[in-house]
Design a protein around this motif. Structure first.
Motif, PDB file in Angstrom:
ATOM      1  N   MET A   1      -6.593 -45.078 -29.310  1.00 41.48           N
ATOM      2  CA  MET A   1      -6.827 -45.679 -30.621  1.00 41.48           C
ATOM      3  C   MET A   1      -8.186 -45.236 -31.157  1.00 41.48           C
ATOM      4  SD  MET A   1      -6.785 -49.710 -31.728  1.00 41.48           S
ATOM      5  CE  MET A   1      -8.225 -50.119 -30.751  1.00 41.48           C
ATOM      6  N   SER A   2      -8.227 -44.878 -32.414  1.00 42.99           N
ATOM      7  CA  SER A   2      -9.457 -44.418 -33.040  1.00 42.99           C
ATOM      8  C   SER A   2     -10.423 -45.578 -33.247  1.00 42.99           C
ATOM      9  CB  SER A   2      -9.135 -43.772 -34.393  1.00 42.99           C
ATOM     10  OG  SER A   2     -10.312 -43.399 -35.067  1.00 42.99           O
ATOM     11  N   ILE A   3     -11.719 -45.291 -33.105  1.00 46.32           N
ATOM     12  CA  ILE A   3     -12.731 -46.287 -33.420  1.00 46.32           C
ATOM     13  C   ILE A   3     -13.239 -46.045 -34.837  1.00 46.32           C
ATOM     14  CG2 ILE A   3     -13.441 -46.489 -31.010  1.00 46.32           C
ATOM     15  CD1 ILE A   3     -16.009 -44.921 -31.849  1.00 46.32           C
ATOM     16  N   ASP A   4     -13.776 -47.080 -35.443  1.00 42.64           N
ATOM     17  CA  ASP A   4     -14.387 -46.966 -36.764  1.00 42.64           C
ATOM     18  C   ASP A   4     -15.901 -46.931 -36.599  1.00 42.64           C
ATOM     19  OD1 ASP A   4     -11.890 -47.106 -37.914  1.00 42.64           O
ATOM     20  OD2 ASP A   4     -12.036 -49.241 -38.412  1.00 42.64           O
ATOM     21  N   LEU A   5     -16.519 -45.903 -37.146  1.00 38.37           N
ATOM     22  CA  LEU A   5     -17.974 -45.803 -37.184  1.00 38.37           C
ATOM     23  C   LEU A   5     -18.438 -46.130 -38.592  1.00 38.37           C
ATOM     24  CD1 LEU A   5     -20.838 -44.910 -36.254  1.00 38.37           C
ATOM     25  CD2 LEU A   5     -20.165 -42.559 -36.852  1.00 38.37           C
ATOM     26  N   TRP A   6     -19.378 -47.055 -38.683  1.00 38.39           N
ATOM     27  CA  TRP A   6     -19.943 -47.419 -39.976  1.00 38.39           C
ATOM     28  C   TRP A   6     -21.413 -47.028 -40.008  1.00 38.39           C
ATOM     29  CZ3 TRP A   6     -17.300 -49.164 -44.159  1.00 38.39           C
ATOM     30  CH2 TRP A   6     -15.998 -49.636 -43.955  1.00 38.39           C
ATOM     31  N   TYR A   7     -21.737 -46.133 -40.948  1.00 38.08           N
ATOM     32  CA  TYR A   7     -23.126 -45.721 -41.157  1.00 38.08           C
ATOM     33  C   TYR A   7     -23.247 -45.154 -42.561  1.00 38.08           C
ATOM     34  CZ  TYR A   7     -27.837 -44.146 -40.222  1.00 38.08           C
ATOM     35  OH  TYR A   7     -29.199 -43.997 -40.276  1.00 38.08           O
ATOM     36  N   GLU A  26     -14.763 -35.645 -27.542  1.00 38.69           N
ATOM     37  CA  GLU A  26     -13.423 -35.638 -28.140  1.00 38.69           C
ATOM     38  C   GLU A  26     -12.873 -37.057 -28.276  1.00 38.69           C
ATOM     39  OE1 GLU A  26     -11.176 -31.713 -27.137  1.00 38.69           O
ATOM     40  OE2 GLU A  26     -12.059 -32.416 -25.245  1.00 38.69           O
ATOM     41  N   ILE A  27     -13.737 -37.941 -28.762  1.00 35.49           N
ATOM     42  CA  ILE A  27     -13.377 -39.337 -29.005  1.00 35.49           C
ATOM     43  C   ILE A  27     -12.931 -39.471 -30.456  1.00 35.49           C
ATOM     44  CG2 ILE A  27     -14.215 -41.715 -29.043  1.00 35.49           C
ATOM     45  CD1 ILE A  27     -16.363 -40.830 -26.987  1.00 35.49           C
ATOM     46  N   ASP A  28     -11.740 -39.959 -30.676  1.00 34.08           N
ATOM     47  CA  ASP A  28     -11.237 -40.128 -32.037  1.00 34.08           C
ATOM     48  C   ASP A  28     -12.031 -41.218 -32.753  1.00 34.08           C
ATOM     49  OD1 ASP A  28      -9.264 -38.206 -31.797  1.00 34.08           O
ATOM     50  OD2 ASP A  28      -7.762 -39.626 -31.065  1.00 34.08           O
ATOM     51  N   TYR A  29     -12.533 -40.882 -33.939  1.00 28.20           N
ATOM     52  CA  TYR A  29     -13.261 -41.877 -34.720  1.00 28.20           C
ATOM     53  C   TYR A  29     -13.082 -41.591 -36.201  1.00 28.20           C
ATOM     54  CZ  TYR A  29     -16.989 -38.457 -35.740  1.00 28.20           C
ATOM     55  OH  TYR A  29     -17.702 -37.365 -36.181  1.00 28.20           O
ATOM     56  N   ALA A  30     -13.220 -42.641 -36.983  1.00 27.37           N
ATOM     57  CA  ALA A  30     -13.201 -42.516 -38.438  1.00 27.37           C
ATOM     58  C   ALA A  30     -14.589 -42.836 -38.955  1.00 27.37           C
ATOM     59  CB  ALA A  30     -12.174 -43.470 -39.043  1.00 27.37           C
ATOM     60  N   ASP A  31     -15.148 -41.936 -39.749  1.00 27.62           N
ATOM     61  CA  ASP A  31     -16.480 -42.120 -40.328  1.00 27.62           C
ATOM     62  C   ASP A  31     -16.296 -42.886 -41.641  1.00 27.62           C
ATOM     63  OD1 ASP A  31     -19.197 -41.883 -40.726  1.00 27.62           O
ATOM     64  OD2 ASP A  31     -19.252 -39.741 -40.302  1.00 27.62           O
ATOM     65  N   MET A  32     -16.252 -44.203 -41.536  1.00 29.97           N
ATOM     66  CA  MET A  32     -15.694 -45.035 -42.592  1.00 29.97           C
ATOM     67  C   MET A  32     -16.430 -44.939 -43.930  1.00 29.97           C
ATOM     68  SD  MET A  32     -13.081 -46.225 -41.124  1.00 29.97           S
ATOM     69  CE  MET A  32     -12.536 -47.484 -42.277  1.00 29.97           C
ATOM     70  N   ALA A  33     -17.752 -44.997 -43.913  1.00 29.55           N
ATOM     71  CA  ALA A  33     -18.488 -44.971 -45.179  1.00 29.55           C
ATOM     72  C   ALA A  33     -18.414 -43.599 -45.838  1.00 29.55           C
ATOM     73  CB  ALA A  33     -19.940 -45.378 -44.959  1.00 29.55           C
ATOM     74  N   ARG A  34     -18.266 -42.546 -45.049  1.00 25.63           N
ATOM     75  CA  ARG A  34     -18.104 -41.215 -45.638  1.00 25.63           C
ATOM     76  C   ARG A  34     -16.709 -41.063 -46.232  1.00 25.63           C
ATOM     77  NH1 ARG A  34     -20.434 -36.339 -42.180  1.00 25.63           N
ATOM     78  NH2 ARG A  34     -20.169 -35.362 -44.227  1.00 25.63           N
TER      79      ARG A  34
END
Length: 235
Positions: A1-7, A26-34
């Motif tokens: 499951m992807s993690i959400d990164l907020w910055y 190779e950790i799935d993440y979503a760069d949420m604010a971008r």
């Protein structure tokens, strides 16, 4: 499951330390604010309840919400099996990551020595004085400390041939110092050979190379932590 990164979406800042580790591991993440906006970050952070993070970066992993760069990296390292596998060594890595956080805070205080709320132009005299001390005393003290940590394992990484979150973060620190203080860093070249070796080794991590060459990798700029002002790099 992807993690959400907020910055914050416009700067590398502290969020880049998390991005680099995720890309290398190779950790799935979503760069949420971008993907959304800085306003979305503010709205999301204020909507969090309970023991919420004080400031970004923070991650959301299912029901888990974690702030503070060092803790985020330790959490992801443990979860993904990217540590040493030994508690004592992993705690030493966390210690080094917290030392990095201290250095990053000092870097920011060079161009904002009076108050973060003021513009650089409002505190230039104090910044000029602070920068001279930072170059002469603080950079060498920090970098020798990290150089010795790498030397313990023989390099090129803190764990020898195995990279960790400390290595991707030290790479970002060295790149940032080269940007902010190019004259000083050129003058001091060779003073911390193990760190310089690490700086060359991290981009060779196969899973990281594509990211470093992509537009996703944000350039340093004068809104972030590592800022270049000619007058603060005088030799």
């Amino acid at each position: 499951m992807s993690i959400d990164l907020w910055y914050w979406p416009e700067i590398p800042g502290r969020g880049e330390f998390v991005r680099l580790f995720c890309e290398a591991g190779e950790i799935d993440y979503a760069d949420m604010a971008r993907e959304q906006s800085g306003d979305a970050l503010v709205e999301h952070m204020h909507a969090l309840e309970g023991r919420r993070p004080y400031a970004p970066p923070y991650i959301v992993d299912g029901e888990v919400v974690i702030g503070q760069t060092a803790l985020i990296l330790q959490y992801l390292s443990d979860k993904e099996g990217l540590g040493s596998g030994e508690m004592e060594t992993d705690l030493q890595l966390l210690q080094l990551q917290m030392d990095i956080s201290d250095l990053v805070e000092e870097v920011h205080s060079v161009h904002h020595p009076v108050a973060s709320e003021l513009f650089y132009a409002d505190q230039m005299d104090s910044a000029f004085e602070k920068a001279g001390y930072f170059r002469a005393q603080r950079i060498p003290k920090h970098l020798i400390h990290f150089d010795n940590a790498i030397a313990t394992s023989g390099g090129p990484f803190c764990l020898g041939q195995q990279w960790s979150h400390v290595d991707t973060s030290l790479f970002q620190v060295m790149e940032g110092l080269d940007y902010a203080f190019p004259n000083y860093m050129k003058t001091m070249q060779g003073s911390w050979p193990h760190l310089e070796g690490l700086q060359g080794a991290v981009p060779e991590i196969e899973s990281l190379a594509e990211y470093l060459a992509s537009e996703q990798r944000l350039d340093f700029n004068e809104n972030g932590i590592f800022r270049h002002y000619d007058e603060l790099d005088e030799q």
